[in-house]
Design a protein around this motif. Structure first.
Motif, PDB file in Angstrom:
ATOM      1  N   TYR A 163      -4.408   3.087   0.305  1.00  7.95           N
ATOM      2  CA  TYR A 163      -3.526   3.584  -0.753  1.00  7.95           C
ATOM      3  C   TYR A 163      -4.098   3.208  -2.115  1.00  7.95           C
ATOM      4  N   VAL A 164      -4.014   4.162  -3.056  1.00  2.00           N
ATOM      5  CA  VAL A 164      -4.484   3.916  -4.419  1.00  2.00           C
ATOM      6  C   VAL A 164      -3.346   4.208  -5.397  1.00  2.00           C
ATOM      7  N   ALA A 165      -3.293   3.433  -6.473  1.00  2.00           N
ATOM      8  CA  ALA A 165      -2.263   3.615  -7.491  1.00  2.00           C
ATOM      9  C   ALA A 165      -2.670   4.746  -8.426  1.00  2.00           C
ATOM     10  N   VAL A 166      -1.761   5.721  -8.597  1.00  2.00           N
ATOM     11  CA  VAL A 166      -2.072   6.894  -9.417  1.00  2.00           C
ATOM     12  C   VAL A 166      -0.859   7.289 -10.245  1.00  2.00           C
ATOM     13  N   ALA A 167      -1.119   8.100 -11.257  1.00  2.00           N
ATOM     14  CA  ALA A 167      -0.049   8.665 -12.090  1.00  2.00           C
ATOM     15  C   ALA A 167      -0.571   9.942 -12.716  1.00  2.00           C
ATOM     16  N   ALA A 168       0.344  10.753 -13.236  1.00  2.00           N
ATOM     17  CA  ALA A 168      -0.041  11.967 -13.950  1.00  2.00           C
ATOM     18  C   ALA A 168      -0.526  11.612 -15.352  1.00  2.00           C
ATOM     19  N   PRO A 169      -1.463  12.384 -15.905  1.00  2.00           N
ATOM     20  CA  PRO A 169      -1.910  12.113 -17.280  1.00  2.00           C
ATOM     21  C   PRO A 169      -0.754  12.073 -18.283  1.00  2.00           C
ATOM     22  N   VAL A 170       0.221  12.974 -18.130  1.00  2.00           N
ATOM     23  CA  VAL A 170       1.352  12.985 -19.060  1.00  2.00           C
ATOM     24  C   VAL A 170       2.168  11.699 -18.954  1.00  2.00           C
ATOM     25  N   TYR A 171       2.236  11.149 -17.756  1.00  2.00           N
ATOM     26  CA  TYR A 171       2.940   9.883 -17.542  1.00  2.00           C
ATOM     27  C   TYR A 171       2.203   8.751 -18.262  1.00  2.00           C
ATOM     28  N   VAL A 172       0.891   8.714 -18.107  1.00  2.00           N
ATOM     29  CA  VAL A 172       0.093   7.659 -18.751  1.00  2.00           C
ATOM     30  C   VAL A 172       0.247   7.740 -20.269  1.00  2.00           C
ATOM     31  N   GLU A 173       0.243   8.965 -20.817  1.00  2.00           N
ATOM     32  CA  GLU A 173       0.398   9.127 -22.269  1.00  2.00           C
ATOM     33  C   GLU A 173       1.739   8.589 -22.755  1.00  2.00           C
ATOM     34  N   LEU A 202       8.539   3.729 -11.531  1.00  2.00           N
ATOM     35  CA  LEU A 202       7.679   3.956 -10.375  1.00  2.00           C
ATOM     36  C   LEU A 202       8.452   4.752  -9.329  1.00  2.00           C
ATOM     37  N   ILE A 203       7.750   5.173  -8.279  1.00  2.00           N
ATOM     38  CA  ILE A 203       8.365   5.943  -7.201  1.00  2.00           C
ATOM     39  C   ILE A 203       8.194   5.184  -5.887  1.00  2.00           C
ATOM     40  N   ASP A 204       9.291   4.922  -5.214  1.00  2.00           N
ATOM     41  CA  ASP A 204       9.283   4.414  -3.843  1.00  2.00           C
ATOM     42  C   ASP A 204       9.611   5.563  -2.894  1.00  2.00           C
ATOM     43  N   PHE A 205       9.099   5.472  -1.677  1.00  2.00           N
ATOM     44  CA  PHE A 205       9.430   6.471  -0.653  1.00  2.00           C
ATOM     45  C   PHE A 205      10.904   6.332  -0.262  1.00  2.00           C
ATOM     46  N   ASP A 206      11.316   5.101   0.062  1.00  2.00           N
ATOM     47  CA  ASP A 206      12.712   4.796   0.358  1.00  2.00           C
ATOM     48  C   ASP A 206      12.916   3.306   0.113  1.00  2.00           C
ATOM     49  N   ARG A 207      14.069   2.794   0.514  1.00  2.00           N
ATOM     50  CA  ARG A 207      14.376   1.382   0.232  1.00  2.00           C
ATOM     51  C   ARG A 207      13.509   0.415   1.031  1.00  2.00           C
ATOM     52  N   ARG A 208      12.859   0.894   2.085  1.00  2.00           N
ATOM     53  CA  ARG A 208      11.998   0.028   2.887  1.00  2.00           C
ATOM     54  C   ARG A 208      10.542   0.050   2.423  1.00  2.00           C
ATOM     55  N   ASP A 209      10.232   0.902   1.475  1.00  2.00           N
ATOM     56  CA  ASP A 209       8.862   1.039   0.984  1.00  2.00           C
ATOM     57  C   ASP A 209       8.508  -0.169   0.111  1.00  2.00           C
ATOM     58  N   GLU A 210       7.534  -0.951   0.570  1.00  2.00           N
ATOM     59  CA  GLU A 210       7.129  -2.163  -0.147  1.00  2.00           C
ATOM     60  C   GLU A 210       5.778  -2.024  -0.846  1.00  2.00           C
ATOM     61  N   LEU A 211       5.143  -0.859  -0.750  1.00  2.30           N
ATOM     62  CA  LEU A 211       3.776  -0.747  -1.256  1.00  2.30           C
ATOM     63  C   LEU A 211       3.695  -0.954  -2.766  1.00  2.30           C
ATOM     64  N   GLN A 212       4.591  -0.292  -3.514  1.00  2.55           N
ATOM     65  CA  GLN A 212       4.549  -0.445  -4.968  1.00  2.55           C
ATOM     66  C   GLN A 212       4.858  -1.891  -5.365  1.00  2.55           C
ATOM     67  N   GLY A 244       4.731  13.577 -13.047  1.00  2.00           N
ATOM     68  CA  GLY A 244       4.966  12.540 -14.041  1.00  2.00           C
ATOM     69  C   GLY A 244       6.289  11.824 -13.915  1.00  2.00           C
ATOM     70  N   VAL A 245       6.936  11.936 -12.753  1.00  2.00           N
ATOM     71  CA  VAL A 245       8.210  11.234 -12.543  1.00  2.00           C
ATOM     72  C   VAL A 245       8.014   9.725 -12.600  1.00  2.00           C
ATOM     73  N   GLY A 246       6.927   9.250 -12.037  1.00  2.00           N
ATOM     74  CA  GLY A 246       6.612   7.823 -12.024  1.00  2.00           C
ATOM     75  C   GLY A 246       5.220   7.624 -11.463  1.00  2.00           C
ATOM     76  N   TRP A 247       4.734   6.390 -11.530  1.00  2.00           N
ATOM     77  CA  TRP A 247       3.474   6.089 -10.857  1.00  2.00           C
ATOM     78  C   TRP A 247       3.779   5.728  -9.415  1.00  2.00           C
ATOM     79  N   SER A 263      -4.946  16.351 -12.118  1.00  2.00           N
ATOM     80  CA  SER A 263      -3.486  16.263 -12.177  1.00  2.00           C
ATOM     81  C   SER A 263      -2.990  14.851 -11.890  1.00  2.00           C
ATOM     82  N   LEU A 264      -3.892  14.003 -11.408  1.00  2.00           N
ATOM     83  CA  LEU A 264      -3.621  12.580 -11.221  1.00  2.00           C
ATOM     84  C   LEU A 264      -4.767  11.786 -11.833  1.00  2.00           C
TER      85      LEU A 264
END
Length: 310
Positions: A163-173, A202-212, A244-247, A263-264
């Protein structure tokens, strides 16, 4: 103790269908006959097997019976094939995590469905929880992060889902203006970026998602501070990041196209590696072994190498 194969198969049909009526239609008998078979099985075993609510639920005692039923069906299919009688299409229930399903898993299933009389019943859950479906008899095999074999199962390493951390350019701006983003795979980020990520959603998949959370902790950022969106579907999760909702942390296999077209953008830092294993019932079955071999081969082709898989 002897378990009635007919009763066990009826119990599995009821749990798969969700109601006595739906199971009766599949079995081509009346709902009354379904109920009588279940009650007779419960009397034989001296245990309650169904909680008669809507929907029907299995008791803990039912899990071993359902597992037995699925094994009977699988062995009957293999025997018919060995006898050259043209085995009927059989259902093979498997458990797989959402990100594997979205990236590397399906090609193996496509090949198997094209070459064998099999219909796949896929159950999706987090890789940390799929093994439980082997234990309760829901599935015959599972992609899981669990390396120790489930009781009555055997295990084989697949590889690493990176897994790699990514975001949209508009989000970074908007959320990370003027900060220095570390190189992908590089070291710690600077203080300005850590401060910006305190408030960046940031964006989690669900409440059990610990990656972020793991990624933030790895960069010495308090994971309780950033706002969190939840998007519980792999394709939509990736789309939300591109919009761009979140990273987010995406599988490198899934993020590659967005990174290539711009786009990312990567947020840098070390990736997070999740080791994956294949577990299946420890049962001599040509069909289940063929399923396992296709999935193991595909996993080892698509995933990053894992030391124990070498």
């Amino acid at each position: 103790m002897r378990i009635s194969a007919q009763g066990a198969l009826t119990l599995a049909a009821v749990l798969d269908a969700g109601t006595m009526e739906a199971a009766a239609e599949q079995l081509h008998i009346t709902p009354s006959a379904v109920s009588q078979r279940i009650r007779a099985l419960e009397e034989e075993l001296g245990r309650v097997l169904l909680v008669r609510t809507k929907p029907l639920r299995p008791t803990d005692a039912a899990h071993a019976v359902v597992r037995f039923a699925r094994q009977v069906s699988l062995l009957a299919h293999d025997a018919a094939a060995d006898l050259g009688e043209g085995a009927d299409v059989t259902s093979v229930p498997l458990a797989v995590n959402a990100d594997s399903l979205a990236t590397w898993f399906l090609p193996a299933i496509v090949r198997l469905a094209a070459s064998r009389p099999v219909a796949f019943d896929l159950h999706r859950d987090d890789q940390d929880f799929t093994a439980a479906m082997l234990e309760n008899g829901t599935v015959m095999g599972a992609v899981t992060s669990r390396s120790d074999a489930v009781s009555g199962c055997r295990v084989a390493p697949l590889g690493v889902l990176r897994y790699v951390a990514v975001a949209a350019p508009v989000y970074v701006e908007r959320w990370l203006p003027g900060v220095t983003v570390p190189e992908p795979g590089g070291g710690m980020m600077d203080a300005r970026m850590r401060e910006a990520l305190d408030a960046a959603p940031l964006i989690d998949f669900d409440r059990r998602d610990e990656l972020q959370t793991r990624w933030l902790v790895g960069h010495d950022i308090d994971p309780s501070r950033p706002p969190r969106h939840r998007v519980p579907a792999s394709h939509e999760f990736a789309t939300a990041a591109e919009l761009g909702v979140g990273w987010a942390l995406l599988p490198a296999l899934q993020a590659a196209a967005g990174l290539a077209r711009g786009s990312l953008v990567p947020l840098g830092g070390p990736p997070i590696d999740v080791p994956l294993y294949w577990q299946q019932w420890n049962l001599t079955s040509p069909l289940l072994d063929a399923v396992a071999q296709e999935i193991i081969d595909e996993g080892r082709r698509a995933l990053s190498p894992w030391p124990s898989a070498v």
